[in-house]
Design a protein around this motif. Sequence first.
Motif, short mmCIF file in Angstrom:
data_model
loop_
_atom_site.label_atom_id
_atom_site.label_comp_id
_atom_site.label_asym_id
_atom_site.label_seq_id
_atom_site.Cartn_x
_atom_site.Cartn_y
_atom_site.Cartn_z
N LYS A 162 0.86 -1.18 0.00
CA LYS A 162 0.00 0.00 0.00
C LYS A 162 0.89 1.23 0.00
O LYS A 162 1.69 1.44 0.91
CB LYS A 162 -0.91 -0.02 1.24
N ARG A 163 0.78 2.03 -1.05
CA ARG A 163 1.59 3.23 -1.18
C ARG A 163 0.70 4.45 -1.00
O ARG A 163 -0.29 4.61 -1.69
CB ARG A 163 2.23 3.27 -2.56
N GLU A 164 1.08 5.32 -0.08
CA GLU A 164 0.34 6.55 0.14
C GLU A 164 0.73 7.58 -0.92
O GLU A 164 1.89 7.71 -1.27
CB GLU A 164 0.65 7.12 1.54
N ALA A 165 -0.26 8.30 -1.42
CA ALA A 165 0.00 9.34 -2.41
C ALA A 165 0.76 10.48 -1.74
O ALA A 165 0.49 10.84 -0.60
CB ALA A 165 -1.29 9.85 -3.00
N ARG A 166 1.69 11.03 -2.45
CA ARG A 166 2.47 12.15 -1.93
C ARG A 166 1.77 13.45 -2.26
O ARG A 166 1.09 13.57 -3.28
CB ARG A 166 3.87 12.15 -2.53
N ASN A 167 1.98 14.45 -1.41
CA ASN A 167 1.39 15.76 -1.64
C ASN A 167 2.36 16.82 -1.17
O ASN A 167 2.72 16.87 -0.01
CB ASN A 167 0.06 15.89 -0.89
N ASN A 168 2.77 17.66 -2.09
CA ASN A 168 3.64 18.78 -1.75
C ASN A 168 2.95 20.07 -2.17
O ASN A 168 3.05 20.49 -3.32
CB ASN A 168 4.99 18.64 -2.46
N PRO A 169 2.19 20.68 -1.26
CA PRO A 169 1.44 21.88 -1.65
C PRO A 169 2.33 23.06 -2.02
O PRO A 169 1.90 23.96 -2.73
CB PRO A 169 0.61 22.20 -0.41
N ASN A 170 3.57 23.09 -1.58
CA ASN A 170 4.46 24.20 -1.91
C ASN A 170 5.00 24.11 -3.32
O ASN A 170 5.46 25.11 -3.87
CB ASN A 170 5.63 24.26 -0.92
N LYS A 171 4.96 22.94 -3.93
CA LYS A 171 5.52 22.78 -5.26
C LYS A 171 4.72 23.55 -6.30
O LYS A 171 5.29 24.07 -7.25
CB LYS A 171 5.54 21.29 -5.63
N GLY A 172 3.43 23.66 -6.11
CA GLY A 172 2.59 24.33 -7.08
C GLY A 172 2.52 25.83 -6.92
O GLY A 172 1.94 26.52 -7.75
N LYS A 173 3.12 26.38 -5.87
CA LYS A 173 3.06 27.82 -5.64
C LYS A 173 4.00 28.55 -6.60
O LYS A 173 5.07 28.06 -6.91
CB LYS A 173 3.45 28.15 -4.20
N PRO A 174 3.60 29.76 -7.04
CA PRO A 174 4.48 30.53 -7.92
C PRO A 174 5.69 31.06 -7.16
O PRO A 174 5.66 31.20 -5.94
CB PRO A 174 3.59 31.67 -8.41
N GLY A 175 6.74 31.38 -7.90
CA GLY A 175 7.97 31.89 -7.31
C GLY A 175 7.84 33.34 -6.88
O GLY A 175 6.79 33.98 -6.99
N GLU A 176 8.95 33.92 -6.42
CA GLU A 176 8.97 35.29 -5.91
C GLU A 176 8.63 36.30 -6.99
O GLU A 176 7.82 37.20 -6.78
CB GLU A 176 10.34 35.62 -5.32
N LYS A 177 9.25 36.17 -8.14
CA LYS A 177 9.05 37.13 -9.23
C LYS A 177 7.60 37.11 -9.70
O LYS A 177 6.99 38.17 -9.91
CB LYS A 177 9.97 36.82 -10.41
N ALA A 178 7.04 35.92 -9.86
CA ALA A 178 5.65 35.82 -10.31
C ALA A 178 4.71 36.42 -9.27
O ALA A 178 3.74 37.11 -9.62
CB ALA A 178 5.30 34.36 -10.56
N THR A 179 4.99 36.20 -8.00
CA THR A 179 4.17 36.77 -6.94
C THR A 179 4.24 38.30 -6.98
O THR A 179 3.22 38.98 -6.82
CB THR A 179 4.64 36.26 -5.56
N GLU A 180 5.44 38.86 -7.19
CA GLU A 180 5.60 40.31 -7.27
C GLU A 180 4.81 40.88 -8.45
O GLU A 180 4.16 41.92 -8.32
CB GLU A 180 7.08 40.68 -7.42
#
Length: 155
Positions: free
Chosen positions: A84-102
Amino acid sequence: MAVAMRMSRGGSKKRPYYKIVIADVRAPRDGKFIERIGSYNPLLAKDDEKRVVLDTERAKHWLEMGAKPSDRVARFLDVAGLLKREARNNPNKGKPGEKATERVEEKAEKAAAAEEAAKEAAAAPAPVEEAPAEEAAPAEEAKAEEAKAEDKAEG
């Protein structure tokens, strides 16, 4: 001895083919291994039964012996029903970078400023038409001259 279930790459350039092997963790990826328990051909269609070939009996044996599967091999074992393998979840991976946020913040500020300016323009009363400033100035001078003339006449 630490043992891993992992893949060993074969095939030519841009035509990968993998063997699913049991190997010592210290051995190189394509080096010496203890036993081959299956194969994986990523070039075949996902619904093809020959895409992943796995000896489930041997895989079960090595899991009981303490072999640690790699992430990809753990996916294969999960599909086979051995692990049984649990699905991985990295919510920070989908966030935009600093420049895009600016850039997004700057765009939001410009939109807010434009909206505020539009509200001010709509709220301000319509300008009343006045005489041009050039014509108003001579009229004031004329009134001032008349006042001087009256002062002289009185005095």
